[in-house]
Design a protein around this motif. Sequence first.
Motif, PDB file in Angstrom:
ATOM      1  N   GLY A 180       0.769  -1.265  -0.178  1.00 59.13           N
ATOM      2  CA  GLY A 180       0.156  -0.005  -0.084  1.00 59.13           C
ATOM      3  C   GLY A 180       0.723   1.186  -0.062  1.00 59.13           C
ATOM      4  N   MET A 181       2.222   1.170  -0.032  1.00 58.71           N
ATOM      5  CA  MET A 181       2.977   2.043   0.025  1.00 58.71           C
ATOM      6  C   MET A 181       3.176   2.778  -1.266  1.00 58.71           C
ATOM      7  SD  MET A 181       5.894   1.022   2.644  1.00 58.71           S
ATOM      8  CE  MET A 181       6.900   2.381   2.544  1.00 58.71           C
ATOM      9  N   LEU A 182       3.768   3.811  -1.537  1.00 55.11           N
ATOM     10  CA  LEU A 182       4.121   4.537  -3.001  1.00 55.11           C
ATOM     11  C   LEU A 182       2.497   4.595  -3.658  1.00 55.11           C
ATOM     12  CD1 LEU A 182       7.306   2.894  -4.009  1.00 55.11           C
ATOM     13  CD2 LEU A 182       6.876   5.009  -2.931  1.00 55.11           C
ATOM     14  N   MET A 183       1.559   4.968  -3.132  1.00 55.11           N
ATOM     15  CA  MET A 183       0.325   5.035  -3.784  1.00 55.11           C
ATOM     16  C   MET A 183       0.230   6.415  -4.786  1.00 55.11           C
ATOM     17  SD  MET A 183      -3.511   5.510  -2.091  1.00 55.11           S
ATOM     18  CE  MET A 183      -3.137   7.298  -1.756  1.00 55.11           C
ATOM     19  N   ALA A 184       0.580   7.412  -4.423  1.00 56.35           N
ATOM     20  CA  ALA A 184       0.899   8.387  -5.317  1.00 56.35           C
ATOM     21  C   ALA A 184       1.721   7.955  -6.640  1.00 56.35           C
ATOM     22  CB  ALA A 184       1.714   9.626  -4.631  1.00 56.35           C
ATOM     23  N   TYR A 185       2.781   7.455  -6.543  1.00 50.59           N
ATOM     24  CA  TYR A 185       3.323   6.906  -7.555  1.00 50.59           C
ATOM     25  C   TYR A 185       2.664   6.039  -8.566  1.00 50.59           C
ATOM     26  CZ  TYR A 185       6.747   4.533 -10.824  1.00 50.59           C
ATOM     27  OH  TYR A 185       7.460   3.850 -12.059  1.00 50.59           O
ATOM     28  N   PHE A 186       1.755   5.057  -7.891  1.00 53.51           N
ATOM     29  CA  PHE A 186       0.985   4.019  -8.513  1.00 53.51           C
ATOM     30  C   PHE A 186      -0.119   4.754  -9.474  1.00 53.51           C
ATOM     31  CE2 PHE A 186      -2.093   0.517  -8.911  1.00 53.51           C
ATOM     32  CZ  PHE A 186      -1.354  -0.360  -9.062  1.00 53.51           C
ATOM     33  N   TYR A 187      -0.832   5.703  -8.912  1.00 50.91           N
ATOM     34  CA  TYR A 187      -1.872   6.155  -9.341  1.00 50.91           C
ATOM     35  C   TYR A 187      -1.771   7.301 -10.254  1.00 50.91           C
ATOM     36  CZ  TYR A 187      -5.080   2.939  -6.989  1.00 50.91           C
ATOM     37  OH  TYR A 187      -5.614   1.769  -6.454  1.00 50.91           O
ATOM     38  N   TYR A 188      -0.441   8.277  -9.975  1.00 44.82           N
ATOM     39  CA  TYR A 188      -0.580   9.520 -10.730  1.00 44.82           C
ATOM     40  C   TYR A 188       0.757   9.521 -11.512  1.00 44.82           C
ATOM     41  CZ  TYR A 188      -4.171  10.692  -7.514  1.00 44.82           C
ATOM     42  OH  TYR A 188      -5.154  10.806  -6.669  1.00 44.82           O
ATOM     43  N   VAL A 189       1.873   8.784 -11.103  1.00 48.10           N
ATOM     44  CA  VAL A 189       3.087   9.208 -11.978  1.00 48.10           C
ATOM     45  C   VAL A 189       3.331   7.843 -12.833  1.00 48.10           C
ATOM     46  CG1 VAL A 189       5.914   9.003 -11.651  1.00 48.10           C
ATOM     47  CG2 VAL A 189       4.080  10.281  -9.895  1.00 48.10           C
ATOM     48  N   TYR A 190       3.231   6.727 -12.345  1.00 50.04           N
ATOM     49  CA  TYR A 190       3.438   5.452 -13.166  1.00 50.04           C
ATOM     50  C   TYR A 190       2.265   5.485 -14.465  1.00 50.04           C
ATOM     51  CZ  TYR A 190       2.568   0.558 -14.555  1.00 50.04           C
ATOM     52  OH  TYR A 190       2.312  -0.449 -15.320  1.00 50.04           O
ATOM     53  N   PRO A 191       1.069   5.810 -14.192  1.00 51.28           N
ATOM     54  CA  PRO A 191       0.352   5.869 -15.731  1.00 51.28           C
ATOM     55  C   PRO A 191       0.657   6.794 -16.596  1.00 51.28           C
ATOM     56  CG  PRO A 191      -1.007   5.522 -13.634  1.00 51.28           C
ATOM     57  CD  PRO A 191       0.453   6.018 -13.219  1.00 51.28           C
TER      58      PRO A 191
ATOM     59  N   ILE B 156      -8.146   9.470 -10.532  1.00 53.72           N
ATOM     60  CA  ILE B 156      -6.865   8.923 -10.498  1.00 53.72           C
ATOM     61  C   ILE B 156      -6.593   8.670 -12.261  1.00 53.72           C
ATOM     62  CG2 ILE B 156      -6.885   7.661  -8.322  1.00 53.72           C
ATOM     63  CD1 ILE B 156      -7.798   5.316  -9.712  1.00 53.72           C
ATOM     64  N   TYR B 157      -5.300   8.014 -12.281  1.00 51.29           N
ATOM     65  CA  TYR B 157      -4.971   7.662 -13.719  1.00 51.29           C
ATOM     66  C   TYR B 157      -4.703   5.999 -13.718  1.00 51.29           C
ATOM     67  CZ  TYR B 157      -4.670  12.555 -14.501  1.00 51.29           C
ATOM     68  OH  TYR B 157      -4.762  13.874 -14.331  1.00 51.29           O
ATOM     69  N   THR B 158      -4.966   5.373 -15.088  1.00 47.17           N
ATOM     70  CA  THR B 158      -4.689   3.933 -15.178  1.00 47.17           C
ATOM     71  C   THR B 158      -4.156   3.768 -16.257  1.00 47.17           C
ATOM     72  OG1 THR B 158      -6.901   3.478 -15.856  1.00 47.17           O
ATOM     73  CG2 THR B 158      -6.628   3.395 -13.527  1.00 47.17           C
ATOM     74  N   VAL B 159      -3.435   2.554 -16.650  1.00 45.92           N
ATOM     75  CA  VAL B 159      -2.947   2.272 -17.880  1.00 45.92           C
ATOM     76  C   VAL B 159      -3.773   1.551 -18.724  1.00 45.92           C
ATOM     77  CG1 VAL B 159      -1.184   1.086 -19.187  1.00 45.92           C
ATOM     78  CG2 VAL B 159      -0.378   2.433 -17.158  1.00 45.92           C
TER      79      VAL B 159
END
Length: 400
Positions: free
Chosen positions: A88-99, A182-185
Amino acid sequence: MNDSSCSQSNASSTDGQLLFEFVAYGVLLNLIGIFGIVGNIISMIILSRPQMRSSINYLLIGLARCDTVLIVTSVLLFGLPAIYGYTGMLMAYFYYVYPLVAPIVFPVALIAQTVSVYLTLTVTLERFVAVCHPLQARSLCTYGRARLYVLLILALATVYNLPRFWEVTHVEDFSPITNSTIYTVAPTSLRDNRIYISVYIHWLYFIFLYILPFACLAVLNTAIYRQVRKANQERQRLSRLQKKEIGLATMLLCVVIVFFLCNILALVNNILEAFYCINIDQLVKTSNLLITINSSVNFVIYVIFGEKFKRLFLKMFCSHGRWLGHGGRDSPDGTHDDSLVSNGDGRHYSIRLQRSVTRHASRRQGPRAPSPGPCVYYPKRTHERTHEWDATTSTTVNKL
């Protein structure tokens, strides 16, 4: 009763997959990637020293650069997202940076993968010429030609992977968990085209990233191995230059063997997907981890088998606190006349320096004593809406 058991089984399976992904990607891939980046940077520093200037070393510098890019993209596409999936860590990266970065990082990873494969093949071809056809090595294995090969491979790899920039995109979604956008791929329409998937992703990828390079590497390295074995049997009659060429060929044989071992599982995964429509998630994750290991261990091979590389590494990084060679100038104690490879422009510089030092030493000391003998990377799922995208592309994350 059956529905409840099935739900519990699916939940357990999901938890097991998340744990395996966290261990393989979130822990091992990230740690190995950090080690690989540091090792590749050190390799580039040592191989770029003036006394290491040669055609083969320039190719190895290019390979280290591509491996570094490949490791960074692996961490961005797999390592960091896996941490959020389990902890559950790095949620900001998972939903906003990574996509947002995935549509660019994904094709860059494939370009680096293609360049890495064909640079490995070029290194093997250069060694084949130097060992099996030494008379042609002086004209064919030059520093200028090595630079041309690297630029040509980079250009061709970029052109070949251009369609990848239009395969992945990001979409907006609303998350009730965060109560925000949020953003998804997600795949594009091009990535959903059956003809494109069959011709470009399966067949062309299989031929140009597996069959062609693997076949050439097998043939060339078989010839090199036979020559090395024959030379070792006649070692007493070899000149110092020939011994150095054979030693370098042996080291690069180890590089290619590790390359085969780390990419064979990726080849199996692509065969299973392309011809049998079988997708085994844990095998895919393991193959991606092996690819990252392959991009990270060349430094270790150079230290073990490269005598001069090891000497310079110890001098630059482990000698009385010296760092990056700031402790003093390189002395002509063998570091100039015993390069990792002896052909190319650096050879003439080394010979001139060695003769100069020998002439001055002979004036001071009298007679001179005899010298001693010598991955298709695809973004992982980020949201429930992209599960179908993962099911069709999960096995194409392999490097070769």
